[in-house]
Design a protein around this motif. Structure first.
Motif, PDB file in Angstrom:
ATOM      1  N   ARG A 122     -17.420 -54.310   7.250  1.00  0.00           N
ATOM      2  CA  ARG A 122     -18.206 -53.966   8.453  1.00  0.00           C
ATOM      3  C   ARG A 122     -18.914 -55.228   8.911  1.00  0.00           C
ATOM      4  NH1 ARG A 122     -22.107 -49.099   6.954  1.00  0.00           N
ATOM      5  NH2 ARG A 122     -22.901 -50.714   5.573  1.00  0.00           N
ATOM      6  N   THR A 125     -19.573 -44.153  18.369  1.00  0.00           N
ATOM      7  CA  THR A 125     -20.831 -43.548  17.931  1.00  0.00           C
ATOM      8  C   THR A 125     -20.633 -42.138  17.391  1.00  0.00           C
ATOM      9  OG1 THR A 125     -21.198 -42.967  20.224  1.00  0.00           O
ATOM     10  CG2 THR A 125     -22.343 -44.918  19.395  1.00  0.00           C
ATOM     11  N   GLY A 126     -19.468 -41.562  17.646  1.00  0.00           N
ATOM     12  CA  GLY A 126     -19.176 -40.263  17.059  1.00  0.00           C
ATOM     13  C   GLY A 126     -18.363 -40.382  15.777  1.00  0.00           C
ATOM     14  N   ASP A 127     -18.285 -41.599  15.224  1.00  0.00           N
ATOM     15  CA  ASP A 127     -17.556 -41.897  13.984  1.00  0.00           C
ATOM     16  C   ASP A 127     -16.043 -41.853  14.136  1.00  0.00           C
ATOM     17  OD1 ASP A 127     -19.427 -42.763  12.239  1.00  0.00           O
ATOM     18  OD2 ASP A 127     -19.762 -40.816  11.271  1.00  0.00           O
TER      19      ASP A 127
END
Lengths: 752, 234
Positions: free
Chosen positions: A216, A263-265
């Motif tokens: 990441r 942002t919603g994975d």
């Protein structure tokens, strides 16, 4: 053990060679590591993990067949080769079609499976691919793609380079730059995905996944490159399908899967690079030496195990001494007026790409330029055929009567279809968009209201036959020249500022203003606009509430929202519209006043109003209103641009054809940007007439520019078009889509 | 009347995003007396609240906040962190009690006020949300600087600082049936549930103000299993 590692550029957008060398050295302290580079400007050649440097001349000076032979000798001698240059990997895969056990790169079939943007290999991997389109389609389709994706798109090169483009002019400019740089028209546009950048790096050998890690990005450079990150395991849910894919495509070598976590994975795969990432030594620091696994599999010699020093890494800038045999080169002379010089691709990758394309073209006869052209509606041709263009004095604007009439008929039908039991949808024709009387009359005959931004426009509407109670007044200076108009009672007046609303309230109270509805134009907080009443701060919102509360109860309330969807994009418009409904709902709740009229403005591109995948867009928007604003009785829709833009064309004549090296590069026409001021904002379809059968054909895309008659640098009416070979001086070209602001904002210039 | 329109903005999210891959779970230890010193100073602190005057001034402020968030969110997922709040309001000292009509007009808000605004925003989006109290470790230098910077009354100590530990607030949203993400509203980022040590490390956490009816006594934050309404050491 000898290991060759290429790709040592270590600038702000580094190649991974140095990181790979550091990792290999950690696992194989006694190995001979040879750095391969094609420019002594790549500072990685000075890194001390390299025992030797095999410095080649830049790609443009290399005989690549001889170079391939030299590499074969190296491989045959038993040395391993890890390439970390995408183009070199492609070239090597083609040069060694049967592979070589010591050449640690993927086969060409696997590279085809990971080619962007589609990345066919991702089948079975739980990620999505962001929508994309080849730039080889017509400009018309490219513009539609950009609108569909809210002008949040990236223009990407075939191997490297990605530029965010936010406007048509920028897209055209960057397309020219990238296609020139990479010697190909084969670029693509891809919709932007917002989120966090994460990636998987892996080693594989002959279809077996050896190891992989998840990274990441925790800090990025200003161009989005990794500056620090954390390393973790690839979860089984991802590792298992990855194993299957690697096996299926027979991968060998390193790879990096670049992804975005939204942002919603949700995970989006951006690129599958056929090499290790430049941060690969960051994984080694955490105890996961990925390149060593590849060496181990290829050589059978186990490497020393990496010690974990935590699960995070970061970068610093280091100064290191040079290898004495490779002193710094002189700095190129700065061009006059320029600052410094670019260090991008010092090894001549652009030229290398050109060489590969040349080989590809000569091998496959593949056409790299496009013939993309967009057909025009039948009504355009029907209308054009009613004119004897040869008799017209050019440049001249042509009114496409049937096209215009059909547009207004369709708009009326759309309004009717979008109306509900409780909400009537009425079109209002925005006079400023195109004040041609024929269009205003069509609007009247089609049951439209007239939308005016000044008293002269009101007068024009009245002259054509509109009643005052069919007139909508908008804009910041609607009362300009009000002394020239007798008092009338309008349908609605939308105020552009709180001052104007206060004055309007005073005039309503004193009887000086008569209107069925009074309203306000609202500017939502994150919109940059000079128009409308700001509600960006609580105090501003409070003042709006106070003002609305003061509106006399005898006058009904309306709200106007106007953002051109052609500029902000279709989905953005829809979300802003929903946002306005939300604000209006608050306004109703806090003032006790009911909103009964909603003006949703205009600025639609013709195709976005009519047809396409989202037919019924207006109907859907109207249907959503009662959920938040149950008292709205009427919706005003202003499709002026959508109707007027296709209603006119501009005929122009070829004045000069400039041949250069057997190819027409520039054509001078008697039209200009004075007649096409919107040229910079959207593509125009251009027709040419066949001299023998008089049929009309859209111009294809090519390398010709249409230069306007004005003695102005930026007077380029069209770029990237292809004239028919039969084109002659005196031929007529018809530029379509030249109504609306092309007509209303055209100006007189260079006519004496 | 004031809340009539506002209430229509409250809905529920029909589907949750894909659940993040499962990691081995660690049941976080409720604080034992011996280890309680990490958060002992704040053991009985409640999460900060913004007060309401019970009049239209505060209702206008709340409507402005949630409508502005709706505009900023655009096409984003309702699970998007409302970073615009941090862009609008700097992180700094706030005086409590603070009312809605005052808070939205401030240029500077502390973590408790920030967390209250973010909580309200998530709630209006229909996202199940909880308040979060935390203890983070920084350094004595950081504590010294905050004490000097944030000390309008020239007190020797600030109540939210204890040596190199600070009391902090944020909020958590439910992203699955029992899984949360923790939003640090005064920083504008999601906190990482992976264990960490040193500067900025999370030492203890408490999910509070749990009005969510999720039927669980604890929620999962990454690999951590956090009991509701109790301090947990990390």
């Amino acid at each position: 053990m000898k290991i060759y590692i290429s790709g040592l550029y270590s600038g702000t957008n580094p190649q991974p060679g140095v990181g790979i060398a550091r990792s290999v050295r950690a696992a194989y302290p006694d190995a001979t590591i040879i750095g391969v580079e094609y420019s002594n400007r790549c500072s990685g050649i000075h890194w001390n993990d390299f025992d030797e440097i095999w410095l080649q001349r830049p790609w443009e000076e290399i005989n690549i067949e001889v170079h391939a032979g030299e590499i074969k000798k190296v491989l045959d001698s038993g040395a391993l080769w890890i390439s970390s240059i995408d183009l070199e990997i492609m070239w090597l895969a083609k040069s060694f079609p049967d592979g070589h056990p010591n050449l640690l790169i993927p086969p060409i079939t696997a590279l085809e499976q990971v080619s962007k943007p589609a990345i066919p290999a991702h089948d079975g991997f739980p990620v999505k691919i962001s929508p994309f389109i080849s730039t080889q389609v017509s400009d018309w389709e490219l513009h539609a793609f950009c609108r569909e994706h809210n002008w949040m798109v990236w223009l990407k090169g075939p191997y490297y380079d990605a530029v965010r483009v936010r406007s048509w002019a920028q897209l055209v400019e960057m397309r020219h730059l990238l296609s020139t740089a990479w010697a190909t028209e084969d670029l693509f546009l891809q919709a932007h995905v917002s989120g966090y950048e994460e990636s998987i790096s892996l080693s594989a050998y002959q279809g077996e996944l050896l190891d992989c890690v998840w990274m990441r990005k925790r800090d990025l450079t200003e161009i989005g490159k990794t500056w620090s990150g954390d390393i973790s395991e690839v979860e089984p849910e991802l590792r298992e399908p990855l194993c299957e894919i690697i096996s299926r495509i027979g991968w060998t070598g390193g790879a990096e899967l670049e992804m975005i976590r939204d942002t919603g994975d949700g995970m989006w795969l951006l690129e599958w690079n056929p090499r290790y990432p430049a941060w690969i030594h960051g994984a080694t620091i955490t105890g996961r030496n990925i390149p060593a696994k590849l060496i181990e599999a290829a050589s059978g010699v186990p490497g020393q195990k990496a010690a974990s020093q935590g699960n995070e890494f970061t970068r610093v800038v280091l100064e290191i001494p040079l290898r004495p045999q490779y002193p710094l080169s002189p700095l190129p002379e700065p061009f006059p007026g320029e600052v410094g010089h670019s260090m991008k691709h010092p090894s001549g990758l652009l030229q290398f790409a050109g060489m590969l394309h040349k080989d590809e073209k000569s091998g496959s006869k593949k056409k790299t330029t496009t013939s993309a052209a967009t057909p025009v509606p039948d009504t355009f041709i029907e209308d054009l055929n009613t004119f004897d263009l040869a008799s017209l004095s050019t440049p001249t604007r042509i009114f496409l009567e049937n096209t215009a009439a059909k547009g207004f008929r369709d708009a009326s039908a759309r309004a009717e279809a979008a109306s509900t039991d409780t909400i009537r949808v009425t079109n209002a024709y925005s006079i400023k968009t195109d004040p041609d009387e024929r269009l205003i009359r069509l609007a009247l005959e089609s049951g439209f209201y007239a939308e005016a931004i000044s008293i002269p426009e009101v007068r024009k509407a009245l002259d054509v036959g509109f009643r005052p109670d069919q007139i909508v007044l908008n804009g910041p200076a609607k009362w300009w020249q009000k002394e020239t108009l007798a008092e009338h009672s309008f349908f609605t007046v939308f105020c552009d500022s709180l001052n104007e609303l206060d004055q309007a309230i005073d005039r309503l109270n004193s009887g000086g203003l008569q209107t069925e509805y009074i309203g306000l134009r609202i500017r939502t907080p994150n919109v940059v606009s000079r128009f409308g009443i700001s509600i960006a701060t609580p105090d501003e919102f409070n003042r709006v509430i106070d003002a609305v509360r003061r509106i006399p109860q005898t006058t009904k309330l309306g709200v106007h929202f106007h953002m051109a969807s052609s500029n902000i994009g279709i989905r953005s418009w829809e979300f802003l519209f929903q946002s306005i409904l939300r604000w209006c709902s608050s306004l109703e709740a806090l003032t006790g006043r009911l909103i009964e009229v909603l003006d949703i403005g205009g600025g639609w591109f013709p195709e976005d109003m009519d047809g396409g995948a989202d037919e019924g867009r207006l109907k859907k928007a109207v249907a959503s209103i009662p959920d938040l604003l149950p008292h709205v009785k009427q919706v005003l829709c202003e499709p002026g641009k959508a109707l007027a833009q296709p209603s006119m064309a501009l005929a122009m004549q070829i004045l000069e054809i400039r041949d250069e090296e057997e190819h027409v590069h520039d054509v001078v026409v008697d039209g200009s940007i004075a007649e096409l001021p919107m040229h910079f904002f959207y593509p125009h379809r251009i027709l040419t007439q066949n001299g023998s059968d008089l049929s009309w054909t859209p111009l294809e895309r090519g390398k010709t520019r249409l230069l306007g008659r004005l003695c102005m640098e930026h007077d380029i009416v069209a770029s990237n078009v292809e004239l028919p070979k039969s084109a002659r001086v005196g031929d007529i070209l018809v530029v379509c889509d030249a109504g609306a602001y092309d007509r209303s904002m055209s100006y007189v210039f260079g006519r004496g | 009347m004031y809340l009539e329109g506002a209430s229509t903005g409250i809905g529920t999210i029909e589907s949750f995003p894909a659940v993040a891959p499962t990691l081995p779970e660690v049941t976080c230890e409720a604080i034992s007396p011996q280890r309680a010193e990490v958060h002992a100073t704040w053991q009985h602190w409640e999460a900060s609240r913004i007060s309401h005057h019970g009049e239209s001034c505060c209702e206008v402020a709340r409507e402005w906040l949630t409508a502005t968030d709706h505009t900023h969110l655009g096409s984003g997922s309702p699970f998007t962190g409302p970073r615009w709040l941090r862009q609008r309001f700097r992180w700094g000292a706030s005086r409590f009690p603070i009312h809605w009509c005052e808070a939205v007009r401030k240029k500077t808000l502390d973590c408790g006020a920030h967390a209250s605004l973010a909580y309200e925003v998530f709630r209006f989006r229909g996202v199940p949300v909880l308040r979060v109290q935390m203890v983070q470790q920084f350094s004595e230098i950081a504590a010294f600087q905050w004490t000097n910077n944030w000390n309008p009354d020239n007190a020797d100590e600030l109540p939210w600082i204890d040596r190199d530990l600070i009391y902090h607030e944020g909020c958590a949203i439910l992203t699955g049936s029992d899984r949360i993400k923790v939003w640090d509203s005064s920083a504008g980022w999601w906190l990482d549930p992976r264990p960490s040590e040193g500067y900025g490390a999370m030492r203890a956490i408490r999910l509070s103000d749990a009005s969510i009816n999720h039927g669980e006594a604890s929620l999962k934050w990454g690999m951590n299993k956090l009991p509701i309404s109790q301090w947990s050491l990390l």
